[in-house]
Write a protein that holds these residues in place. Structure first.
Motif, mmCIF file in Angstrom:
data_model
loop_
_atom_site.group_PDB
_atom_site.id
_atom_site.type_symbol
_atom_site.label_atom_id
_atom_site.label_comp_id
_atom_site.label_asym_id
_atom_site.label_seq_id
_atom_site.Cartn_x
_atom_site.Cartn_y
_atom_site.Cartn_z
ATOM 1 N N SER A 76 36.224 -19.691 17.310
ATOM 2 C CA SER A 76 37.505 -20.237 17.769
ATOM 3 C C SER A 76 37.571 -20.300 19.282
ATOM 4 O O SER A 76 38.016 -21.301 19.860
ATOM 5 C CB SER A 76 38.663 -19.389 17.232
ATOM 6 N N PHE A 77 37.125 -19.241 19.943
ATOM 7 C CA PHE A 77 37.207 -19.226 21.403
ATOM 8 C C PHE A 77 36.256 -20.245 22.034
ATOM 9 O O PHE A 77 36.567 -20.822 23.085
ATOM 10 C CB PHE A 77 36.951 -17.816 21.931
ATOM 11 N N PHE A 78 35.114 -20.489 21.405
ATOM 12 C CA PHE A 78 34.212 -21.525 21.918
ATOM 13 C C PHE A 78 34.809 -22.915 21.711
ATOM 14 O O PHE A 78 34.632 -23.807 22.546
ATOM 15 C CB PHE A 78 32.833 -21.416 21.269
ATOM 16 N N VAL A 79 35.526 -23.110 20.614
ATOM 17 C CA VAL A 79 36.215 -24.391 20.417
ATOM 18 C C VAL A 79 37.302 -24.563 21.469
ATOM 19 O O VAL A 79 37.460 -25.653 22.034
ATOM 20 C CB VAL A 79 36.813 -24.489 19.003
ATOM 21 N N PHE A 80 38.046 -23.506 21.757
ATOM 22 C CA PHE A 80 39.077 -23.587 22.800
ATOM 23 C C PHE A 80 38.443 -23.985 24.134
ATOM 24 O O PHE A 80 38.997 -24.812 24.870
ATOM 25 C CB PHE A 80 39.774 -22.234 22.962
ATOM 26 N N ALA A 81 37.275 -23.396 24.445
ATOM 27 C CA ALA A 81 36.589 -23.735 25.695
ATOM 28 C C ALA A 81 36.161 -25.203 25.684
ATOM 29 O O ALA A 81 36.296 -25.911 26.694
ATOM 30 C CB ALA A 81 35.369 -22.832 25.892
ATOM 31 N N GLY A 82 35.659 -25.674 24.536
ATOM 32 C CA GLY A 82 35.256 -27.069 24.430
ATOM 33 C C GLY A 82 36.426 -28.017 24.627
ATOM 34 O O GLY A 82 36.304 -29.053 25.299
ATOM 35 N N ILE A 83 37.588 -27.680 24.050
ATOM 36 C CA ILE A 83 38.783 -28.516 24.207
ATOM 37 C C ILE A 83 39.238 -28.515 25.664
ATOM 38 O O ILE A 83 39.707 -29.540 26.184
ATOM 39 C CB ILE A 83 39.897 -28.023 23.272
ATOM 40 N N PHE A 84 39.088 -27.383 26.335
ATOM 41 C CA PHE A 84 39.401 -27.302 27.766
ATOM 42 C C PHE A 84 38.551 -28.303 28.546
ATOM 43 O O PHE A 84 39.061 -29.069 29.372
ATOM 44 C CB PHE A 84 39.150 -25.872 28.253
ATOM 45 N N PHE A 85 37.247 -28.308 28.293
ATOM 46 C CA PHE A 85 36.362 -29.258 28.969
ATOM 47 C C PHE A 85 36.675 -30.703 28.555
ATOM 48 O O PHE A 85 36.569 -31.620 29.373
ATOM 49 C CB PHE A 85 34.901 -28.932 28.659
ATOM 50 N N ASP A 86 37.087 -30.885 27.317
ATOM 51 C CA ASP A 86 37.430 -32.220 26.828
ATOM 52 C C ASP A 86 38.607 -32.799 27.609
ATOM 53 O O ASP A 86 38.657 -34.006 27.877
ATOM 54 C CB ASP A 86 37.759 -32.166 25.340
ATOM 55 N N PHE A 87 39.561 -31.949 27.979
ATOM 56 C CA PHE A 87 40.707 -32.409 28.759
ATOM 57 C C PHE A 87 40.276 -32.845 30.161
ATOM 58 O O PHE A 87 40.747 -33.859 30.684
ATOM 59 C CB PHE A 87 41.749 -31.294 28.859
ATOM 60 N N PHE A 88 39.344 -32.108 30.747
ATOM 61 C CA PHE A 88 39.001 -32.353 32.144
ATOM 62 C C PHE A 88 37.943 -33.431 32.343
ATOM 63 O O PHE A 88 37.803 -33.935 33.459
ATOM 64 C CB PHE A 88 38.565 -31.049 32.819
ATOM 65 N N ASP A 89 37.197 -33.808 31.295
ATOM 66 C CA ASP A 89 36.211 -34.875 31.523
ATOM 67 C C ASP A 89 36.904 -36.215 31.775
ATOM 68 O O ASP A 89 36.507 -36.987 32.653
ATOM 69 C CB ASP A 89 35.187 -34.977 30.383
ATOM 70 N N GLY A 90 37.981 -36.486 31.016
ATOM 71 C CA GLY A 90 38.731 -37.712 31.243
ATOM 72 C C GLY A 90 39.422 -37.705 32.596
ATOM 73 O O GLY A 90 39.465 -38.726 33.296
ATOM 74 N N LEU A 91 39.965 -36.540 32.980
ATOM 75 C CA LEU A 91 40.616 -36.410 34.280
ATOM 76 C C LEU A 91 39.615 -36.645 35.407
ATOM 77 O O LEU A 91 39.910 -37.360 36.377
ATOM 78 C CB LEU A 91 41.240 -35.021 34.409
ATOM 79 N N ALA A 92 38.425 -36.068 35.264
ATOM 80 C CA ALA A 92 37.387 -36.251 36.283
ATOM 81 C C ALA A 92 36.948 -37.708 36.377
ATOM 82 O O ALA A 92 36.691 -38.227 37.474
ATOM 83 C CB ALA A 92 36.179 -35.359 35.962
ATOM 84 N N ALA A 93 36.879 -38.368 35.222
ATOM 85 C CA ALA A 93 36.489 -39.780 35.219
ATOM 86 C C ALA A 93 37.485 -40.633 35.993
ATOM 87 O O ALA A 93 37.107 -41.554 36.725
ATOM 88 C CB ALA A 93 36.355 -40.281 33.784
ATOM 89 N N ARG A 94 38.782 -40.310 35.858
ATOM 90 C CA ARG A 94 39.812 -41.068 36.587
ATOM 91 C C ARG A 94 39.801 -40.727 38.070
ATOM 92 O O ARG A 94 39.926 -41.610 38.929
ATOM 93 C CB ARG A 94 41.191 -40.801 35.976
ATOM 94 N N VAL A 95 39.632 -39.439 38.391
ATOM 95 C CA VAL A 95 39.646 -39.006 39.794
ATOM 96 C C VAL A 95 38.485 -39.617 40.560
ATOM 97 O O VAL A 95 38.646 -40.089 41.698
ATOM 98 C CB VAL A 95 39.596 -37.472 39.881
ATOM 99 N N PHE A 96 37.298 -39.639 39.947
ATOM 100 C CA PHE A 96 36.104 -40.147 40.628
ATOM 101 C C PHE A 96 35.816 -41.612 40.312
ATOM 102 O O PHE A 96 34.772 -42.125 40.705
ATOM 103 C CB PHE A 96 34.886 -39.287 40.251
#
Length: 246
Positions: free
Chosen positions: A33-53
């Motif tokens: 469960s905690f590894f899935v939570f970490a994956g979802i955290f990264f999932d949120f920020f990959d799209g944000l990073a794509a827009r920022v850069f």
């Protein structure tokens, strides 16, 4: 270098999901469960990073969905398989033991846990639709896979960290788990428009529903801890269904 940052973050999502699957298969649902939570955290920020850069790409879009199939599709599906195994067999499912010593004839209950894998199928189909559906640029149609994954993974966390008398009997009831599996499959692919937490401005006007949801989340987590997760998912769906929402 900047253009590769979103895909690097997506790779971390994929890696976390893969590790989560390994722990779920071994029966360690809490670590999974905690590894899935970490994956979802990264999932949120990959799209944000794509827009920022300014690094959006078709490859990045497809890679993101492939990572989500593992982190928010397969991993929660295996967790549900293990919960159903606990509910019907009284122990975690070990595939090698299942087929050993003529256990083929151990009864229909031995195969009930595999119903949980329907979550992986429904999640993969939902993500495939998302990639080709032009209606989902500013909102979602159907429950997002990360939200559904959190809903499933809240169950072992509630059992482990917030034991309440009678709670185990409810959560580990095979009919409850089967019903939740089927409900997940329906919600993932239902033609229901759900708002996205994307702010074009920070003004209350036009974002009232989002602010109400965020405040509800904070309050629920403070008061209910892991039990807050299914409550938050229910509130998310109900707020999305309100007419004239902002």
């Amino acid at each position: 270098m900047k253009k590769h940052i979103p895909n690097i973050i997506t790779s971390l999502n994929f890696l976390c999901g893969s590790v989560a699957v390994l722990f779920a298969v071994s029966g360690d649902l809490i670590t999974a469960s905690f590894f899935v939570f970490a994956g979802i955290f990264f999932d949120f920020f990959d799209g944000l990073a794509a827009r920022v850069f300014n690094a959006q790409s078709e490859v990045g879009l497809q890679f993101d969905s492939l990572a989500d199939v593992v982190t928010s599709g397969l991993a929660p599906a295996v967790v549900m398989v293990q919960l159903l195994s606990e509910a019907t067999l009284g122990h975690s499912l070990i595939i090698t033991d299942m087929f050993a010593e003529n256990n083929w004839n151990s009864g229909l209950s031995s195969y009930v846990p595999f119903i949980g894998l329907l979550i992986a199928v429904a999640s993969a189909y939902r993500l495939a639709k998302f990639n080709v559906d032009t209606r989902q640029t500013s909102s979602f149609i159907g429950l997002p896979t990360p939200a559904n994954a959190l809903l499933v993974l809240s169950l072992p966390l509630i059992l482990h960290f917030q034991y309440v008398e009678g709670m185990e009997a409810v959560i580990l009831n095979p009919w409850v788990l089967i019903g939740m599996t089927l409900l997940s499959c329906v919600l993932l692919n239902a033609e229901i428009r759900l708002f996205a937490l994307k702010f074009k401005t920070w003004n209350v006007k036009g974002n009232l529903t989002r602010y109400i949801f965020i405040l509800t989340c904070l309050l629920a987590v403070f008061l209910l801890k892991f039990i807050a997760i299914p409550v938050i998912i229910a509130v998310y769906i109900l707020l999305s269904l309100l007419p004239n929402k902002q």
